[in-house]
Design a protein around this motif. Structure first.
Motif, mmCIF file in Angstrom:
data_model
loop_
_atom_site.group_PDB
_atom_site.id
_atom_site.type_symbol
_atom_site.label_atom_id
_atom_site.label_comp_id
_atom_site.label_asym_id
_atom_site.label_seq_id
_atom_site.Cartn_x
_atom_site.Cartn_y
_atom_site.Cartn_z
ATOM 1 N N ARG A 88 0.872 -1.183 0.000
ATOM 2 C CA ARG A 88 0.000 0.000 0.000
ATOM 3 C C ARG A 88 0.905 1.228 0.000
ATOM 4 N NH1 ARG A 88 -4.058 -0.489 4.948
ATOM 5 N NH2 ARG A 88 -2.094 -0.837 6.050
ATOM 6 N N CYS A 104 -10.891 -1.736 -2.950
ATOM 7 C CA CYS A 104 -10.087 -0.761 -3.689
ATOM 8 C C CYS A 104 -10.978 -0.102 -4.727
ATOM 9 C CB CYS A 104 -8.854 -1.403 -4.341
ATOM 10 S SG CYS A 104 -9.183 -2.436 -5.758
ATOM 11 N N LYS A 109 -6.643 1.400 -7.478
ATOM 12 C CA LYS A 109 -5.932 2.260 -6.522
ATOM 13 C C LYS A 109 -6.566 2.173 -5.134
ATOM 14 C CE LYS A 109 -4.495 5.623 -10.055
ATOM 15 N NZ LYS A 109 -4.627 7.028 -10.525
ATOM 16 N N ASP A 110 -5.803 2.637 -4.122
ATOM 17 C CA ASP A 110 -6.272 2.732 -2.736
ATOM 18 C C ASP A 110 -6.690 1.376 -2.174
ATOM 19 O OD1 ASP A 110 -5.775 5.422 -2.723
ATOM 20 O OD2 ASP A 110 -7.822 5.989 -3.199
#
Length: 936
Positions: A88, A104, A109-110
């Protein structure tokens, strides 16, 4: 259905699908695949591996999902205890073997973990309108008191049961998080939150869960309870067919519910028996409410979508049709910055709470500064529901400018809103928020809000500001600061500091939990424990049990336990409690003080205390840990003397023999005791103990000859153990006598071929030749087993529940020694509190007659091969990363540290012995079956 099309083939056991933004996202372990039909022919012509799950274990719990959150993130579940590592950027790497709910953004992403735990199989995930997460899971706890599976409300970063070694190393905020709803052995899977109004106002927002084992779909009415929920549970769709296995429940656009039933093919991990029924077809059912109005255009397909303006889309955010609302949120998110102005207008002017809340979810999907600014309007909304959605959004997007409003809302009275704000504050990561979080902890929050506060303190990782909480006048603030400092690894927190709080009633539990996580603090803790226990004597021992076990290998603690064992002779309860602790501690050598205390207890006039001493000795690996020959000789003499006390029960006397650390020459008295224990009128457990006790006796030729006579009448329960006594026979005549007796044994057919062969190969050559035909006589083909079960089942007539309950609890059957019903009984085998709801009469009968035919999940037999060359069989419990507990019978437990084990492998013989039905009359068996079927 009238027709079907294969949309995508060659998929790996697909377990979940999500239609999102023009593609199907399919969970096919170990990966999630993105499948797209680009030419509109109903067949996927593009596929990409959207998520790579890294591990595959083969028990269908590797990956479930995916599911679309209101926030636009994609969520999925990982259940199998296989290690995965996920980077991460800018945050700590996730690397562990625990269960998780991951999420995510659609672009990958994230990546993040929402929760982690020791449950076996988190399956389905749904979301409240405010964005809170709820999921179904199996084995949330080890089966006990009717509990096993659960519905769980998620708080971000929470660590959930069951207790398991995979939890080691996870960030904790104290004790594991509680379940929202315990479901028993339901094997819950599919879950949906009803968003429509078609069923009526009383159904809106209800949850519906599929319960595979209980053959039903249940309705759950959510009721706020502090910062979490309770549920009222009502059966919605039920079936008395044992082959109805609902696995998913979905809300269709018209407000009807769709229920998916797999039929009878599945038998892995949730077995009813080893007989799969692939001819029992699955089905898809639809449930409509009688008299409910039909919804025109339920998906809004007649509306203009491609060219709809942002204003037009905003007008659909509170449409009565859930599918229209969802599509409007998604399309507004795709419009991006161009939609922000109209969404702000909704937040400022719309009278509809639903429209304003859905505007927040649309804005969350727009990655732009104006969108973050608009969400902050939601934090000022007059509806706490909208404020909670805005707090969720601000935390996800790490909007630092939202912090002042979040800190203000943290003081609000609504605990759900407070929890969302505390979570967002930790996600944003501004360290100036530490004092406000500590102040909120002082208001004695409930467990979910407490977790959110502490987890955010851990995330902010400011040890200096958090240390100030230890000086607070509020015990709740002190405890929050202690836990946060411990989990962030602040070196200023040491044993001496924590022990100061262990002396205070309000913070003692927190201090104990922290101390138990630090075995390297053993010296300081052991000295403190010694002072406390000696000062308060028997009243303190149970209070300090967990710490005593954690630091039991410290010399000061082992010495203390030895002193307590030799305490005032009248302190029976204290000494018994110490004896119960000893098997759970693994000293490098058994201290002399322990042996002296055990010897005194064996000689006690109190039979119960002597029994505690015997069980303690049985669990101590005395053969390896023999530390003082004279001490052990006195213990052995005491055990033999105890076995010779004719006023004691036969079972107690036999257990004394079983506790002998090594084999000894069988005296006439010892052999007579064993023979009396093998009598056909003895309870099953006594006969088993007697057969096992033979392994402690060096028998003479004459005694072995007498034993062959017992073999001819022995049941399948004890016969395999009796044969062990003949493994070293060299006399041809005696071996021939054994073979002849076996040929006439009515229990021969119930033996396992591999078990019998292992004994026969140890006999002299002549006897082996004479025994060649024996192997052909044993074992039952599956068809013969099926016929035998059908004959037995047909013979069961006029059973009576109350008589069956007495049979279950009787010494003759001994069921209660291994199985629990409610909170009474043993824990060797599966909990039977609700067994009648999940097993048919055929399955119950099979488990009694052929206990090795199928194994209940988490009760599979395992074999530990020790580095000492010995092998041990039983049911395995992974207590921590370093400790295993092996349970082989009532009171028969062994603990192993990881460094003692050479190999762990599956066994194929149940801990439950065969032949129980032969100990019961047909009427008793019928009564027992009626009782077991009644347990629902």
């Amino acid at each position: 259905f009238e027709q079907s099309t294969i949309f995508a083939d060659k998929m790996m056991f697909p377990e979940g699908i999500l239609w999102f933004d023009g593609s199907i996202y399919c969970g096919a372990p170990p990966s999630i695949w993105k499948l797209t039909d680009t030419n509109n022919d109903g067949i996927s012509d593009q596929r990409s591996e959207w998520y790579q799950g890294q591990t595959l274990t083969g028990c269908a719990n590797d990956l479930h999902g995916p599911y679309l959150g209101l926030d636009g993130y994609i969520y999925w579940c990982k259940g199998a205890f296989a290690k995965q590592t996920h980077e991460r950027p800018g945050r700590a790497t996730i690397t562990d073997s625990a269960a998780h709910i991951f999420r995510c953004r659609p672009d990958g992403k994230d990546f993040d973990s929402v929760m982690s735990g020791g449950m076996d199989n988190p399956v389905d995930v749904v979301f409240t309108p405010e964005g809170e997460t709820i999921f179904t899971t199996t084995f949330y706890t080890n089966p006990e008191g009717g509990k096993r599976d659960a519905l769980v409300h998620v708080v971000y970063g929470g660590v959930y049961p069951k207790v398991h070694g995979v939890l080691d190393g996870l960030k904790r905020t104290g004790e594991l998080m509680p379940a929202m709803t315990h479901l028993g052995p339901a094997a819950p899977c599919g879950l949906t939150r009803y968003a429509s109004r078609v069923f009526g106002a009383e159904y809106e927002g209800n949850l519906f869960s599929c319960q595979f084992n209980l053959h039903k779909v249940q309705r759950h009415i959510l009721e706020p309870y502090g910062s979490t929920f309770h549920t009222r549970d009502i059966d919605f769709v039920t079936s008395d067919s044992p082959d109805f296995h609902p696995t998913d429940v979905l809300e269709d656009a018209d407000g009807s519910l769709i229920i998916i039933d797999t039929g009878g093919w599945y038998k892995i991990c949730c077995p009813t028996s080893q007989i799969a029924k692939p001819e029992v077809l699955g089905a898809i059912y639809r449930v409509r409410r009688k008299g409910a109005p039909r919804i025109a255009d339920p998906r809004g397909l007649k509306l203009e979508w491609p060219r709809a303006t942002a204003k037009e889309l905003c007008s659909r955010l509170d449409d009565d049709r859930p599918a229209v609302r969802a599509r409007a949120i998604q399309q507004l998110g795709k419009l991006g910055a161009a939609a922000v102005a109209d969404l702000k207008t909704v937040l400022k002017k719309s009278p509809s709470v639903e429209a304003r809340r859905n505007a927040i979810w649309a804005l969350t999907r727009i990655d732009a500064a104006p969108s973050r600014e608009a969400v902050r309007l939601g934090l000022q909304d007059k509806s706490q529901s909208v404020q909670q959605a805005a707090a969720h959004s601000a935390g996800l997007c790490r909007d630092a400018k939202a912090l002042p409003q979040l800190l203000k809302l943290l003081k609000e009275a609504n605990p759900h809103l407070q929890t969302s704000c505390a979570t967002a504050i930790g996600q944003i990561g501004v360290k100036s928020a530490v004092p406000a979080l500590l102040a909120s902890a002082g208001a004695r929050p409930d467990r979910f809000l407490e977790h959110a506060i502490i987890y955010s303190l851990i995330s902010l990782n400011d040890g200096e500001q958090t240390m100030a909480g230890l000086r607070s006048k509020s015990a709740s603030t002190q405890c929050a600061a202690l836990l946060a400092l411990d989990q962030m690894g602040d070196t200023r927190l040491n044993a001496e500091t924590v022990l100061q709080f262990a002396n205070l009633k309000e913070s003692r539990a927190t201090a104990f939990w922290i101390l138990s996580q630090h075995k390297d603090w053993g010296g300081s803790v052991a000295d403190w424990l010694r002072q406390q226990v000696l000062a308060h004597s028997s009243t303190a021992l149970l209070d300090y049990k967990e710490l005593l076990l954690t630091f039991g290998n410290q010399p000061a603690i082992t010495q203390l336990l030895g002193e307590l064992l030799q305490h005032d002779a009248s302190a029976i309860t204290l000494r018994a409690s110490v004896l119960d602790l000893l098997p759970q501690i693994k000293p490098k050598a058994v201290p002399s003080a322990w042996l002296k205390g055990i010897e005194q207890s064996l000689k006690s006039e109190n039979p119960a205390l002597a029994q505690h001493a015997v069980l303690a000795l049985r669990s101590l690996p005395a053969k390896k840990l023999k530390s003082d020959a004279d001490d052990w000789k006195r213990v052995e003499d005491s055990l033999i003397a105890l076995s010779a006390q004719e006023d004691l029960p036969t079972g107690t006397r036999l257990e004394a023999l079983l506790a002998m650390p090594e084999k000894f020459t069988a005296s006439a008295a010892a052999f007579t005791l064993v023979r009396s224990g093998l009598a056909t009128n003895q309870p099953a457990l006594v006969r088993l103990s007697a057969a096992e006790a033979l392994g402690k006796l060096n028998l003479s030729q004459e005694q072995l000859g007498a034993l062959t006579g017992i073999i001819s009448t022995a049941s399948p329960l004890e016969l395999p153990l009796l044969l062990t006594a003949f493994d070293n026979v060299t006399d041809e005549q005696l071996a021939a006598q054994l073979v002849a007796t076996l040929k006439a044994s009515p229990s021969l057919s119930r033996l396992r071929a591999d078990a019998l062969k292992s004994h026969l190969t140890k006999l002299p050559a002549g006897a082996q030749k004479a025994a060649e035909g024996l192997l052909a006589q044993i074992g039952e083909a599956p068809e013969k087993q099926r016929q035998r079960l059908e004959q037995l089942q047909a013979s069961l007539h006029d059973g009576e529940r109350n008589r069956g309950q007495r049979i279950f609890s009787s010494a003759k059957a001994g069921c209660y020694n291994c199985h629990q019903i409610g909170y009474v009984g043993g824990k060797v085998g599966p909990d039977l509190s609700k067994i009648g709801a999940i097993r048919t009469e055929h399955d119950l009968l099979e488990s009694i007659v052929y206990p090795s035919a199928s194994f209940v999940r988490s009760y599979e037999p395992m074999i530990i091969a020790g580095k000492d060359g010995e092998q041990y069989a039983g049911v395995l419990r992974n207590e921590s990363a370093d400790t295993y507990l092996l349970i082989s019978g009532p009171g028969a437990e062994k603990r192993f540290s990881r460094d003692e084990i050479a190999e762990i492998r599956p066994g194929d013989v149940s801990v439950m012995p065969e032949g129980l039905e032969q100990q019961l009359s047909p009427q008793e068996l019928a009564d027992l079956m009626v009782y077991l079927k009644s347990l629902k």
